[in-house]
Design a protein around this motif. Structure first.
Motif, short mmCIF file in Angstrom:
data_model
loop_
_atom_site.label_atom_id
_atom_site.label_comp_id
_atom_site.label_asym_id
_atom_site.label_seq_id
_atom_site.Cartn_x
_atom_site.Cartn_y
_atom_site.Cartn_z
N ASP A 39 -18.38 9.72 -5.65
CA ASP A 39 -19.46 10.39 -6.41
C ASP A 39 -19.78 11.89 -6.18
OD1 ASP A 39 -20.82 10.03 -4.32
OD2 ASP A 39 -22.46 8.69 -5.44
N LEU A 40 -20.50 12.54 -6.83
CA LEU A 40 -20.90 13.86 -6.59
C LEU A 40 -21.65 14.10 -5.33
CD1 LEU A 40 -20.52 16.77 -7.62
CD2 LEU A 40 -22.68 16.50 -8.78
N ASN A 41 -22.22 13.17 -4.88
CA ASN A 41 -23.19 13.25 -3.42
C ASN A 41 -22.08 12.92 -2.35
OD1 ASN A 41 -25.42 13.45 -4.65
ND2 ASN A 41 -26.02 11.42 -4.58
N GLN A 42 -21.16 12.23 -2.40
CA GLN A 42 -19.95 12.15 -1.31
C GLN A 42 -19.13 13.25 -1.37
OE1 GLN A 42 -17.34 9.03 -1.80
NE2 GLN A 42 -16.91 8.69 0.46
#
Length: 164
Positions: A39-42
């Motif tokens: 995802d974007l956080n990772q």
């Protein structure tokens, strides 16, 4: 002699600070650590970690792209050489006004002539386009690599040291 000493000291400092941050090519191009972020956080955390960890390698990528941009835009190379060479020659050989025929040529008039020729030549060679290409190409390559490269085991130890 003093200039040579300063240059060697500067080169030594550069080698100690920047070249020590270079990671080996096998580590930088390790295809076993490449994966799509979940995802974007990772992706954001990977980019944050990898831009610090591989900063020397990314700096080398920017330098190589800069040299490529100069070599593929010969007019920019010529105009920069003309301006830098002109400044150097005027400062070295014309610090005092000189008499040429009936005219007195001053350093100021030489600089004006350099600017009248050099600035339109520089404008025509499109330095802003080259600069924005360099920023875009290096930014894309760095972000792409940093987002796809999984942090190594050492990142777990770095995080554990900060949370304790």
């Amino acid at each position: 002699m003093d200039a040579v000493l300063r240059a060697s000291e500067t080169l030594k400092n550069f080698r100690e600070s920047r070249l020590s941050a270079l990671r080996s090519p096998t580590e930088f191009f390790d295809h076993h650590r490449i994966s799509r972020p979940a995802d974007l956080n990772q992706a954001t955390s990977r980019i944050s970690y990898n831009t610090r960890y591989f900063s020397g390698n990314y700096g080398l990528i920017v330098a190589v792209l800069f040299v490529y941009a100069l070599l593929t835009n010969p007019l920019l190379l010529i105009s920069l050489g003309f301006l830098i060479g002109g400044f150097t020659l005027i400062n070295r050989f014309a610090p005092e006004p000189m008499q040429v025929g009936d005219h007195v040529v001053t350093q100021k008039s030489l600089y004006i002539g350099l600017f009248v020729i050099g600035l339109p030549l520089l404008w025509w060679s499109s330095p802003l386009g080259t600069f924005f290409w360099l920023v875009g190409a290096s930014g894309f390559i760095i972000m792409f690599h940093a987002a796809l490269m999984e942090p190594g085991i050492e990142s777990e130890y770095a995080e554990a040291g900060t949370t304790v």
